[in-house]
Design a protein around this motif. Structure first.
Motif, PDB file in Angstrom:
ATOM      1  N   GLU A 229      15.747  35.792 -25.139  1.00 19.64           N
ATOM      2  CA  GLU A 229      14.329  36.021 -25.410  1.00 19.64           C
ATOM      3  C   GLU A 229      13.845  35.129 -26.550  1.00 19.64           C
ATOM      4  O   GLU A 229      12.821  34.463 -26.444  1.00 19.64           O
ATOM      5  CB  GLU A 229      14.109  37.493 -25.753  1.00 19.64           C
ATOM      6  N   GLU A 230      14.637  35.115 -27.608  1.00 19.01           N
ATOM      7  CA  GLU A 230      14.289  34.324 -28.778  1.00 19.01           C
ATOM      8  C   GLU A 230      14.327  32.826 -28.442  1.00 19.01           C
ATOM      9  O   GLU A 230      13.415  32.072 -28.778  1.00 19.01           O
ATOM     10  CB  GLU A 230      15.272  34.647 -29.909  1.00 19.01           C
ATOM     11  N   GLY A 231      15.394  32.426 -27.750  1.00 20.68           N
ATOM     12  CA  GLY A 231      15.576  31.010 -27.428  1.00 20.68           C
ATOM     13  C   GLY A 231      14.456  30.482 -26.561  1.00 20.68           C
ATOM     14  O   GLY A 231      13.946  29.376 -26.777  1.00 20.68           O
ATOM     15  N   ILE A 232      14.069  31.291 -25.583  1.00 16.07           N
ATOM     16  CA  ILE A 232      13.028  30.849 -24.674  1.00 16.07           C
ATOM     17  C   ILE A 232      11.660  30.883 -25.367  1.00 16.07           C
ATOM     18  O   ILE A 232      10.829  30.009 -25.167  1.00 16.07           O
ATOM     19  CB  ILE A 232      13.029  31.732 -23.409  1.00 16.07           C
ATOM     20  N   ARG A 233      11.478  31.895 -26.209  1.00 12.83           N
ATOM     21  CA  ARG A 233      10.222  31.982 -26.953  1.00 12.83           C
ATOM     22  C   ARG A 233      10.015  30.698 -27.765  1.00 12.83           C
ATOM     23  O   ARG A 233       8.952  30.094 -27.757  1.00 12.83           O
ATOM     24  CB  ARG A 233      10.253  33.189 -27.876  1.00 12.83           C
TER      25      ARG A 233
END
Lengths: 104, 104
Positions: A91-95
């Motif tokens: 989630e963080e990486g894609i955000r």
DNA sequence: TTAATGTTTTGTTATATTGCAAAATGACGA
DNA sequence: TCGTCATTTTGCAATATAACAAAACATTAA
């Protein structure tokens, strides 16, 4: 690519595939806090019992969750303890990746 | 479930889906070391150009990789820097989960 | 033992994914 | 400009996935 390497990728892919449906992700996140029985999941998801049951079986076969029959009910809980980290990480990486595009 | 929450899950699921194919995982791992152009991927995968191209477009649309056209070639590289961590995390987590079953 | 409850399995239909071949595009070199 | 090389797009056939309803199972309660 060796046969073993091929198998490793197929196994990994299968695990990702188990996580590649919104309903299944909802289930995983929902039971991160503790086990739940099927009718609670059905209620939360607003899907047919049979549909939820199939999603559960996909997750179970992937080794992500496990079940525990007690009395009339079947309780499901997380088996692969990496799930919280995993989802958070993606989630963080894609955000961040989207942020670079100025999408968010 | 709110609309926003639903969207979050759908987006997450889509990203997992992009990673849920052995060929696409192979590509991601292959370019973790640095960018590669399409024909190198075709060679390594032993798949049709059109097939590889489609896999690349799935990964690109998911924000996992990005491309860079230079001259006649198109180079692909990792965009979401969480990929190494992510794959390692899942692989380890699932390995442990299976170990508990005595499968490995 | 029978009835009721909770869950899974099966059958079916609609939709999505995969892979290839062939056609289309885009960029460079002659 | 014309041809060639690298890649993408399109069209198609085969297979996989998703959802529901109905039937089947398993466990408890009466």
């Amino acid at each position: 690519m060796t046969r073993k390497e091929k198998q490793r990728l197929e196994y990994l892919a299968q695990t990702f595939k188990a996580l590649s449906h919104p309903a299944r992700l909802w289930i995983v996140e929902f039971i991160l806090d503790g086990e739940r029985c099927v009718h609670e999941l059905v209620e939360g998801l607003d899907l047919n019992f049979s549909t939820v049951s199939q999603h559960l079986s996909v997750l179970k076969q992937a080794g992500i969750i496990e079940d525990d029959k007690r009395g009339k009910n079947v309780y499901y809980r997380i088996k692969a303890d990496c799930m919280k980290t995993l989802i958070g990480c993606l989630e963080e990486g894609i955000r961040k990746s989207r942020y670079e595009d100025g999408i968010t």
